[in-house]
Scaffold this motif. Structure first.
Motif, PDB file in Angstrom:
ATOM      1  N   GLY A  12       0.846  -1.183   0.000  1.00 30.73           N
ATOM      2  CA  GLY A  12       0.000   0.000   0.000  1.00 30.73           C
ATOM      3  C   GLY A  12       0.881   1.233   0.000  1.00 30.73           C
ATOM      4  O   GLY A  12       1.824   1.353  -0.780  1.00 30.73           O
ATOM      5  N   LEU A  13       0.630   2.158   0.912  1.00 32.71           N
ATOM      6  CA  LEU A  13       1.428   3.378   1.020  1.00 32.71           C
ATOM      7  C   LEU A  13       2.433   3.314   2.167  1.00 32.71           C
ATOM      8  O   LEU A  13       3.082   4.301   2.486  1.00 32.71           O
ATOM      9  N   VAL A  14       2.557   2.137   2.787  1.00 29.91           N
ATOM     10  CA  VAL A  14       3.530   1.961   3.865  1.00 29.91           C
ATOM     11  C   VAL A  14       4.873   1.556   3.261  1.00 29.91           C
ATOM     12  O   VAL A  14       4.960   0.576   2.524  1.00 29.91           O
ATOM     13  N   ASN A  15       5.894   2.317   3.570  1.00 31.67           N
ATOM     14  CA  ASN A  15       7.222   2.084   3.002  1.00 31.67           C
ATOM     15  C   ASN A  15       8.198   1.668   4.097  1.00 31.67           C
ATOM     16  O   ASN A  15       8.285   2.306   5.142  1.00 31.67           O
ATOM     17  N   ILE A  16       8.936   0.559   3.858  1.00 30.27           N
ATOM     18  CA  ILE A  16       9.837   0.021   4.879  1.00 30.27           C
ATOM     19  C   ILE A  16      11.261  -0.057   4.325  1.00 30.27           C
ATOM     20  O   ILE A  16      11.519  -0.843   3.416  1.00 30.27           O
ATOM     21  N   PRO A  17      12.194   0.746   4.852  1.00 26.51           N
ATOM     22  CA  PRO A  17      13.594   0.588   4.434  1.00 26.51           C
ATOM     23  C   PRO A  17      14.157  -0.717   4.990  1.00 26.51           C
ATOM     24  O   PRO A  17      14.024  -0.992   6.180  1.00 26.51           O
ATOM     25  N   ILE A  18      14.762  -1.532   4.121  1.00 29.86           N
ATOM     26  CA  ILE A  18      15.230  -2.846   4.559  1.00 29.86           C
ATOM     27  C   ILE A  18      16.616  -3.169   4.012  1.00 29.86           C
ATOM     28  O   ILE A  18      17.117  -2.522   3.101  1.00 29.86           O
ATOM     29  N   LYS A  19      17.217  -4.198   4.606  1.00 30.45           N
ATOM     30  CA  LYS A  19      18.443  -4.810   4.103  1.00 30.45           C
ATOM     31  C   LYS A  19      18.177  -6.305   3.960  1.00 30.45           C
ATOM     32  O   LYS A  19      17.449  -6.890   4.760  1.00 30.45           O
ATOM     33  N   GLY A 119      12.973   1.961  10.109  1.00 32.72           N
ATOM     34  CA  GLY A 119      11.968   1.044   9.573  1.00 32.72           C
ATOM     35  C   GLY A 119      11.444   0.021  10.554  1.00 32.72           C
ATOM     36  O   GLY A 119      10.659  -0.850  10.187  1.00 32.72           O
ATOM     37  N   GLY A 120      11.853   0.120  11.826  1.00 33.31           N
ATOM     38  CA  GLY A 120      11.499  -0.895  12.804  1.00 33.31           C
ATOM     39  C   GLY A 120      10.012  -1.078  13.019  1.00 33.31           C
ATOM     40  O   GLY A 120       9.512  -2.204  13.048  1.00 33.31           O
ATOM     41  N   LYS A 121       9.270   0.019  13.149  1.00 34.26           N
ATOM     42  CA  LYS A 121       7.844  -0.087  13.453  1.00 34.26           C
ATOM     43  C   LYS A 121       7.064  -0.638  12.263  1.00 34.26           C
ATOM     44  O   LYS A 121       6.214  -1.528  12.419  1.00 34.26           O
ATOM     45  N   ALA A 122       7.357  -0.135  11.081  1.00 27.51           N
ATOM     46  CA  ALA A 122       6.666  -0.615   9.880  1.00 27.51           C
ATOM     47  C   ALA A 122       7.006  -2.078   9.619  1.00 27.51           C
ATOM     48  O   ALA A 122       6.155  -2.868   9.189  1.00 27.51           O
ATOM     49  N   LEU A 126       4.204  -5.118   9.461  1.00 28.20           N
ATOM     50  CA  LEU A 126       4.033  -6.058   8.357  1.00 28.20           C
ATOM     51  C   LEU A 126       4.143  -7.498   8.862  1.00 28.20           C
ATOM     52  O   LEU A 126       3.357  -8.364   8.472  1.00 28.20           O
ATOM     53  N   LYS A 127       5.102  -7.748   9.734  1.00 25.98           N
ATOM     54  CA  LYS A 127       5.292  -9.096  10.264  1.00 25.98           C
ATOM     55  C   LYS A 127       4.038  -9.578  11.014  1.00 25.98           C
ATOM     56  O   LYS A 127       3.562 -10.698  10.803  1.00 25.98           O
ATOM     57  N   LYS A 128       3.499  -8.723  11.881  1.00 21.32           N
ATOM     58  CA  LYS A 128       2.314  -9.100  12.655  1.00 21.32           C
ATOM     59  C   LYS A 128       1.092  -9.259  11.759  1.00 21.32           C
ATOM     60  O   LYS A 128       0.257 -10.145  11.968  1.00 21.32           O
ATOM     61  N   ALA A 129       0.991  -8.394  10.734  1.00 20.94           N
ATOM     62  CA  ALA A 129      -0.151  -8.479   9.816  1.00 20.94           C
ATOM     63  C   ALA A 129      -0.117  -9.787   9.028  1.00 20.94           C
ATOM     64  O   ALA A 129      -1.151 -10.419   8.803  1.00 20.94           O
ATOM     65  N   LEU A 130       1.065 -10.205   8.613  1.00 22.09           N
ATOM     66  CA  LEU A 130       1.198 -11.479   7.892  1.00 22.09           C
ATOM     67  C   LEU A 130       0.868 -12.655   8.801  1.00 22.09           C
ATOM     68  O   LEU A 130       0.209 -13.617   8.392  1.00 22.09           O
ATOM     69  N   GLU A 131       1.337 -12.583  10.057  1.00 22.65           N
ATOM     70  CA  GLU A 131       1.050 -13.648  11.019  1.00 22.65           C
ATOM     71  C   GLU A 131      -0.453 -13.771  11.266  1.00 22.65           C
ATOM     72  O   GLU A 131      -1.009 -14.877  11.266  1.00 22.65           O
ATOM     73  N   GLU A 247       3.679   7.934   7.711  1.00 25.44           N
ATOM     74  CA  GLU A 247       3.034   7.645   8.975  1.00 25.44           C
ATOM     75  C   GLU A 247       2.120   6.437   8.808  1.00 25.44           C
ATOM     76  O   GLU A 247       1.293   6.368   7.902  1.00 25.44           O
ATOM     77  N   LEU A 248       2.274   5.448   9.683  1.00 28.69           N
ATOM     78  CA  LEU A 248       1.677   4.132   9.471  1.00 28.69           C
ATOM     79  C   LEU A 248       0.152   4.138   9.374  1.00 28.69           C
ATOM     80  O   LEU A 248      -0.417   3.610   8.429  1.00 28.69           O
ATOM     81  N   MET A 249      -0.518   4.732  10.341  1.00 28.12           N
ATOM     82  CA  MET A 249      -1.974   4.648  10.370  1.00 28.12           C
ATOM     83  C   MET A 249      -2.585   5.316   9.149  1.00 28.12           C
ATOM     84  O   MET A 249      -3.485   4.764   8.497  1.00 28.12           O
ATOM     85  N   ALA A 250      -2.067   6.504   8.805  1.00 28.13           N
ATOM     86  CA  ALA A 250      -2.590   7.230   7.650  1.00 28.13           C
ATOM     87  C   ALA A 250      -2.337   6.446   6.369  1.00 28.13           C
ATOM     88  O   ALA A 250      -3.191   6.359   5.487  1.00 28.13           O
ATOM     89  N   ALA A 251      -1.160   5.851   6.273  1.00 34.67           N
ATOM     90  CA  ALA A 251      -0.811   5.082   5.076  1.00 34.67           C
ATOM     91  C   ALA A 251      -1.691   3.855   4.944  1.00 34.67           C
ATOM     92  O   ALA A 251      -2.147   3.510   3.853  1.00 34.67           O
ATOM     93  N   LEU A 252      -1.937   3.188   6.065  1.00 35.29           N
ATOM     94  CA  LEU A 252      -2.787   2.000   6.033  1.00 35.29           C
ATOM     95  C   LEU A 252      -4.221   2.340   5.623  1.00 35.29           C
ATOM     96  O   LEU A 252      -4.817   1.676   4.769  1.00 35.29           O
ATOM     97  N   GLN A 253      -4.761   3.396   6.209  1.00 39.24           N
ATOM     98  CA  GLN A 253      -6.129   3.783   5.895  1.00 39.24           C
ATOM     99  C   GLN A 253      -6.267   4.193   4.436  1.00 39.24           C
ATOM    100  O   GLN A 253      -7.212   3.823   3.749  1.00 39.24           O
ATOM    101  N   ALA A 254      -5.272   4.962   3.958  1.00 41.53           N
ATOM    102  CA  ALA A 254      -5.292   5.393   2.559  1.00 41.53           C
ATOM    103  C   ALA A 254      -5.193   4.193   1.625  1.00 41.53           C
ATOM    104  O   ALA A 254      -5.830   4.151   0.577  1.00 41.53           O
ATOM    105  N   SER A 255      -4.390   3.210   2.015  1.00 38.51           N
ATOM    106  CA  SER A 255      -4.219   2.017   1.188  1.00 38.51           C
ATOM    107  C   SER A 255      -5.507   1.220   1.088  1.00 38.51           C
ATOM    108  O   SER A 255      -5.880   0.732   0.021  1.00 38.51           O
TER     109      SER A 255
END
Length: 279
Positions: A12-19, A119-122, A126-131, A247-255
């Motif tokens: 959606g609109l949630v962006n997570i910087p990762i390695k 990127g820790g919170k996002a 995502l991890k909890k949402a998948l679970e 911002e997570l909540m706004a991004a989730l709702q918009a998505s």
């Protein structure tokens, strides 16, 4: 762990910087080839098949062979531009599916995903949402100049990205030769086979499976080292010559709202759902 890829992944609109970090390692024992006479390692030269001259890296170009001995030459600048165009894009999770719907033949390589700075919170979301959903994400990513189809799933307490083959990379089972047809199996044979499977059925404990050949080979090598049965190569002659997180909540709702607008109303199914394959 060594970082093999750095970027961001979004749903959606949630962006997570990762390695990405390689999740598995090949523990095959690599044996060198030596010259039997002086025990020096064997080197291989790049030789032109036309003029039979040895060539250096700067004299080599890349090409695609579209028919026998007919090539399309691609220069490095073209390849780099194409690579950059795709690598600059963030990885987007495009679908969510159930893991059981993907046959294991599609799976290729596994990477641990770690959150980068901020990127820790996002990542945790995502991890909890998948679970909670029991789903995995399907995405595309460029790794080492190759576009890969991938899935994102939870493994233990970590997100894992698994690269998977595109459908046209998996050969058809219909092309496998000598598959028997119309073979009669009597009930007693089948019952015996089922009994054997039942007797050998257990919980999967990966720790109990070991590479016996690798263990035996290392023991042989250690024995030879201890017994001083080693060789040394002859002396070599000297040559003369960050992504920002929405911002997570706004991004989730918009998505969710965006998905509602794009997705047509669900039709009632009149046919049974597809039977899942067993892994």
């Amino acid at each position: 762990m060594h970082t093999v890829w750095k970027g961001s992944i979004s749903f959606g609109l949630v962006n997570i910087p990762i390695k990405l970090h390689t999740a598995t390692e090949n523990k095959d024992i690599k044996l060198r080839q030596l010259h039997k006479e002086c025990h020096a390692p064997i080197n291989y030269k790049k030789v032109c098949s036309g003029c039979e001259k040895e060539v250096q890296n700067e004299d080599i170009v890349k090409a695609y062979e579209y028919s026998k001995n007919k090539f399309v030459v691609l220069d490095e600048e073209e390849l780099e531009n194409l690579k950059k165009e795709n690598e600059d894009k963030a990885v987007e999770i495009i679908d969510f599916v159930k893991l059981q719907e993907i046959d294991p033949i599609y799976f290729e390589k596994s990477y641990f995903m770690a959150p980068d700075t901020g990127g820790g919170k996002a990542y945790t979301l995502l991890k909890k949402a998948l679970e909670e959903s029991g789903k995995i994400g399907v995405a595309k990513i460029i790794i080492r100049s190759k576009e890969q189809l991938a899935v994102v799933r939870v493994y233990q307490d970590t997100l894992v990205m698994e690269t998977i083959h595109f459908p046209d990379e998996v050969r058809s089972s219909k092309d496998v030769p000598n598959i028997p047809e119309d073979v009669t199996i009597v009930k007693k044979e089948l019952d015996t086979a089922l009994l054997l499977i039942d007797q050998l059925t257990t919980d999967f404990e990966p720790e109990k499976y070991t590479d016996d050949y690798r263990t035996a080979l290392m023991e042989l090598i250690e024995q030879k080292k201890t017994g001083k049965k080693t060789v040394s190569a002859a002396e070599k002659k000297q040559p003369t010559t960050a992504a920002n997180v929405t911002e997570l909540m706004a991004a989730l709702q918009a998505s969710v709202e965006k998905t509602k607008k794009k997705k047509p109303a669900a039709k009632k199914r009149t046919t049974p759902t597809k039977t899942k394959k067993n892994a």
